[in-house]
Design an enzyme around this catalytic site. Structure first.
Site, short mmCIF file in Angstrom:
data_model
loop_
_atom_site.label_atom_id
_atom_site.label_comp_id
_atom_site.label_asym_id
_atom_site.label_seq_id
_atom_site.Cartn_x
_atom_site.Cartn_y
_atom_site.Cartn_z
N HIS A 29 10.11 8.70 -7.19
CA HIS A 29 10.14 9.80 -6.22
C HIS A 29 11.56 10.33 -6.06
O HIS A 29 11.95 10.84 -5.02
CB HIS A 29 9.63 9.26 -4.87
CG HIS A 29 8.88 10.25 -4.03
ND1 HIS A 29 9.50 11.15 -3.22
CD2 HIS A 29 7.56 10.47 -3.86
CE1 HIS A 29 8.59 11.88 -2.57
NE2 HIS A 29 7.41 11.49 -2.96
N HIS A 85 -5.55 10.11 -3.49
CA HIS A 85 -4.30 10.88 -3.32
C HIS A 85 -3.92 11.39 -4.71
O HIS A 85 -4.05 10.66 -5.69
CB HIS A 85 -3.26 9.90 -2.77
CG HIS A 85 -1.86 10.39 -2.62
ND1 HIS A 85 -1.54 11.67 -2.25
CD2 HIS A 85 -0.67 9.74 -2.74
CE1 HIS A 85 -0.22 11.78 -2.17
NE2 HIS A 85 0.33 10.63 -2.48
N GLU A 87 -0.89 12.66 -5.82
CA GLU A 87 0.50 12.67 -6.30
C GLU A 87 0.53 12.07 -7.72
O GLU A 87 -0.28 11.19 -8.05
CB GLU A 87 1.41 11.88 -5.35
CG GLU A 87 2.88 12.22 -5.59
CD GLU A 87 3.81 11.84 -4.43
OE1 GLU A 87 3.39 11.15 -3.49
OE2 GLU A 87 4.99 12.25 -4.51
N ASP A 89 1.93 9.86 -9.38
CA ASP A 89 1.91 8.41 -9.67
C ASP A 89 0.50 7.84 -9.58
O ASP A 89 0.25 6.72 -10.06
CB ASP A 89 2.88 7.64 -8.75
CG ASP A 89 2.72 7.95 -7.28
OD1 ASP A 89 2.32 9.07 -6.94
OD2 ASP A 89 3.01 7.06 -6.46
N HIS A 148 1.05 10.33 3.04
CA HIS A 148 2.07 11.25 3.43
C HIS A 148 1.87 12.66 2.83
O HIS A 148 2.79 13.50 2.90
CB HIS A 148 3.43 10.72 2.98
CG HIS A 148 3.56 10.65 1.46
ND1 HIS A 148 4.52 11.37 0.78
CD2 HIS A 148 2.82 10.03 0.51
CE1 HIS A 148 4.40 11.15 -0.52
NE2 HIS A 148 3.37 10.35 -0.71
N ASP A 167 -1.06 4.72 -0.66
CA ASP A 167 0.38 4.54 -0.39
C ASP A 167 0.64 3.66 0.84
O ASP A 167 1.67 2.95 0.89
CB ASP A 167 1.06 5.89 -0.18
CG ASP A 167 1.37 6.61 -1.48
OD1 ASP A 167 1.39 5.97 -2.54
OD2 ASP A 167 1.61 7.83 -1.42
N TYR A 195 9.84 1.15 1.20
CA TYR A 195 8.87 2.19 0.82
C TYR A 195 8.58 3.11 2.01
O TYR A 195 8.59 4.34 1.89
CB TYR A 195 7.58 1.54 0.32
CG TYR A 195 6.61 2.54 -0.25
CD1 TYR A 195 6.66 2.88 -1.59
CD2 TYR A 195 5.67 3.18 0.55
CE1 TYR A 195 5.81 3.84 -2.12
CE2 TYR A 195 4.82 4.12 0.04
CZ TYR A 195 4.89 4.45 -1.30
OH TYR A 195 4.05 5.40 -1.82
N HIS A 226 0.58 0.44 -4.46
CA HIS A 226 1.87 -0.05 -4.95
C HIS A 226 2.08 -1.48 -4.43
O HIS A 226 1.95 -1.74 -3.24
CB HIS A 226 3.04 0.81 -4.44
CG HIS A 226 2.96 2.25 -4.84
ND1 HIS A 226 3.18 2.67 -6.13
CD2 HIS A 226 2.71 3.37 -4.12
CE1 HIS A 226 3.06 3.99 -6.18
NE2 HIS A 226 2.77 4.43 -4.98
FE1 FEO Z 1 2.36 9.50 -2.55
FE2 FEO Z 1 2.29 6.66 -4.43
O1 FEO Z 1 2.30 8.49 -4.11
#
Ligand code: FEO
Length: 371
Positions: A29, A85, A87, A89, A148, A167, A195, A226
């Protein structure tokens, strides 16, 4: 990477961790991470012998994901993909998965829109509280907007008491073990703070609501996207999130930069002044420290003490970046202090004060002086 290195881990009966680990990664990020990165995804076997995939991984890690799926089943047996989500990743490998099977895709309305924009893919939209039966298993979806991104949701599997939290409660911790009980839990909690500070902190009000909702669930596992999977230490991670989401800090953080060493020499003086007011003080020299570690310390801080020499009538670029990060990530600061040096015109102290005053912090002392 060979398939023998990419075996899925069965975390419960018929439920597998199939995500990717990159222990050598130092960036995520756009910021620095200290203990590698994981992108968790989960494969769940239904009573019909078909599979549901919860989330994918970063595009660059697609091979590891597919390899782990193949260690359980042929990917063509995936009948559903849940995207919590979008994003990159978590969605980067989505196109690769879609080449290998023809699943139903479930996502929030915002995530469905993003999937369409990013990949031209269609998804069935689900709302907060919706329940869907897939392969004889019931999945419950809870929208967690702005934790987020606008598209976030979490997925609960009541039969196994597992929350796939994406996340939320995640950490950058490329442990070889998937469970908190086998990893170093203090490291996992430290990395969860890191994080939170760098990703979730500006949205702590929304995160606090999500944490309260999570507390109403019967939970044997929180499986984030994660890092480690929380089991015995669920109370610890919930307690940590309660503290981080509270908006209350009690510590002080001292951060400084230096050009010729003058401001660095004054750090002890500032530390002594802070020591009269605070018991817990962390100190960072931005010539060596990572900004993401500073933000982790600020996530529990009431006070930031900033030291900067004057650089062309303003703070140094590193201190200017710190101020920008404080504005963007909104740690729970209430007051600030300044120290530093200048050779002729000065100006750093004034600019720092202007920025922090505008953010509503109260100034307590200024030890800036001519060098
Ligand atoms: Fe908001 Fe792990 O991406």
């Amino acid at each position: 990477m060979s398939n023998t290195m990419c075996k899925a881990a069965e975390i419960a009966d018929g439920i597998y961790a199939v995500g990717a680990t990159d222990a050598n990664e130092t960036r995520f990020h756009g910021y620095h991470v200290n203990r590698g990165v994981t992108y968790n995804a989960y494969l769940i076997k239904g009573n019909n012998g078909k599979f549901t995939l919860v989330d994918t991984v970063r595009k660059e890690q697609s091979e590891q994901l597919v390899s782990k799926i193949r260690s359980v089943t042929d990917p063509k047996n995936i009948e559903a993909v849940i995207i919590n989500h979008t994003e990159p990743d978590h969605s980067g490998a989505f196109p690769e998965i879609m080449k290998l099977c023809d699943p139903a895709v479930y996502a929030t309305a915002a995530a469905a829109k993003f999937l369409k924009n990013m990949f031209g893919a269609d998804a069935s939209t689900v709302k907060n509280g919706d329940q869907v039966s897939i392969g004889g298993r019931t999945y419950v979806f809870a929208a967690t907007p702005m934790v987020h991104w606008p598209d976030n949701m979490v997925t609960y599997l009541p039969s196994e008491k597992i929350l796939f939290s994406n996340d939320a409660f995640g950490q950058h911790y490329a442990s070889k073990e998937v469970f908190d009980t086998l990893s170093d839990v203090n490291v996992a909690l430290e990395e969860a703070t890191h994080y939170f500070a760098n990703i979730v902190m500006p949205y702590r009000a929304q995160a606090a609501k999500a944490v309260q909702a999570v507390k109403t669930l019967k939970l044997d596992m929180i499986a984030p996207s994660h890092g480690t999977i929380w089991t015995e230490h669920i109370p610890d991670i919930l307690k940590l999130y309660d503290a981080l989401c509270s908006g209350q800090g009690s510590d002080a953080t001292l951060v400084y930069d230096s050009m010729w060493g003058g401001t660095a020499q004054r750090a002890d003086e500032a530390l002594a002044e802070l020591g009269k007011r605070y018991q817990s003080i962390k100190s960072f020299d931005l010539r060596n420290a990572h900004m993401s570690d500073v933000m982790a310390a600020l996530s529990a801080s009431k006070h930031v003490c900033i030291g900067s020499p004057t650089y062309n009538s303003r703070p140094t670029p590193r201190i200017s970046t710190l101020l920008a990060e404080i504005e963007a990530l909104a740690p729970p600061l209430k007051e600030y202090s300044i120290f530093g040096t200048f050779g002729w015109g000065g100006g750093a102290s004034k600019k720092i004060s202007e920025k922090l005053d505008a953010l509503g912090l109260e100034k307590t002392f200024d030890l800036t002086r001519i060098s």
